[in-house]
Design an enzyme around this catalytic site. Structure first.
Site, PDB file in Angstrom:
ATOM      1  N   SER A  44      52.630  48.579  29.241  1.00  0.00           N
ATOM      2  CA  SER A  44      51.208  48.327  29.521  1.00  0.00           C
ATOM      3  C   SER A  44      50.299  49.445  29.036  1.00  0.00           C
ATOM      4  CB  SER A  44      50.986  48.103  31.019  1.00  0.00           C
ATOM      5  OG  SER A  44      51.156  49.306  31.745  1.00  0.00           O
ATOM      6  N   LYS A  97      47.511  53.442  34.886  1.00  0.00           N
ATOM      7  CA  LYS A  97      46.498  52.742  34.110  1.00  0.00           C
ATOM      8  C   LYS A  97      45.399  53.723  33.693  1.00  0.00           C
ATOM      9  CE  LYS A  97      48.248  48.540  34.410  1.00  0.00           C
ATOM     10  NZ  LYS A  97      49.611  48.998  34.691  1.00  0.00           N
TER      11      LYS A  97
END
Length: 222
Positions: A44, A97
């Site tokens: 990701s 993230k």
């Protein structure tokens, strides 16, 4: 056997045990409050972190700064920072993230980042955010509420982020990336610096609660 010889092991074991206890306490304190290391698993955050994970399984080892401020002053989070946090949907797991938006910012939802499926909890959250996005005032989008940030993965096809669960509470953030420690060829680098997110963000200021709180309630209800 002389008594002095029988007591000799105790003479050395006690200082060694004391030193071990102090070192263990210091390491635990350091890990809990100052710095931590962890491997980045998954794709990701590719290509910024673990870019070869999908082909070789190689993972980046990152050093995290845990001494961060959740206020808006010095030491606070900035747009572009990489953060380690407790997943809001899986409390037993950590996630990594990029900070895309800060409290008060207006985020334009990207249909490409809508979670797959029409009835999944993640897609329903995204649809609720889109339905509650303010179409007035010229820009529309989702306003990040006070005490929250908007996070996204660099590789949108493989990322479960704020597009799946809404703005992230700062209270879940555990650390901010400092640098890569491993592999050797990436050691002491910050490969995430300079990356530009495609998500449109209108920088704003935190004002009265009102709409922002209502938006979060609508997200959770969805």
């Amino acid at each position: 056997m002389p008594p002095s010889f029988l007591h000799q092991p105790t003479k050395f074991l006690y200082p060694a045990a004391t030193l071990t206890l102090w070192l263990t306490t210091a390491l635990i304190t350091l890990n809990d409050n100052l710095v931590e290391t962890s491997f980045i698993q998954g794709t990701s955050m590719s290509p910024s972190l673990s870019p070869a994970y999908h082909t070789t399984g190689h993972r980046d080892l990152v050093l995290w700064n845990k001494w961060i401020s959740h206020s808006n002053g010095p030491g606070s989070l900035k747009r572009g920072d990489i953060v380690l946090f407790r997943s809001p949907t899986r409390p037993d797991c950590n996630a990594v993230k990029r900070v895309v938006g800060l409290e008060g910012d207006r985020i334009t939802l990207d249909p490409q980042r809508r979670p797959a499926g029409d009835s999944s909890p993640e897609s329903r959250v995204w649809d609720a955010m889109e339905a509650n996005a303010d179409p007035h005032g010229g820009s529309g989008g989702v306003v990040v509420p006070p005490g929250h940030i908007w996070v996204e993965g660099d590789f949108w096809r493989k990322s479960q982020d704020s597009n799946a669960y809404g703005p992230l509470s700062k209270s879940l953030v555990m650390g901010k990336a400092m640098l890569v420690l491993w592999p050797w060829e990436r050691c002491a680098t910050r490969p995430w610096v300079g990356y530009e997110s495609a998500t449109r963000v209108v920088e704003g200021r935190v004002g009265r609660k009102g709409d922002e709180v209502g938006l979060v309630d609508a997200i959770r209800a969805g």
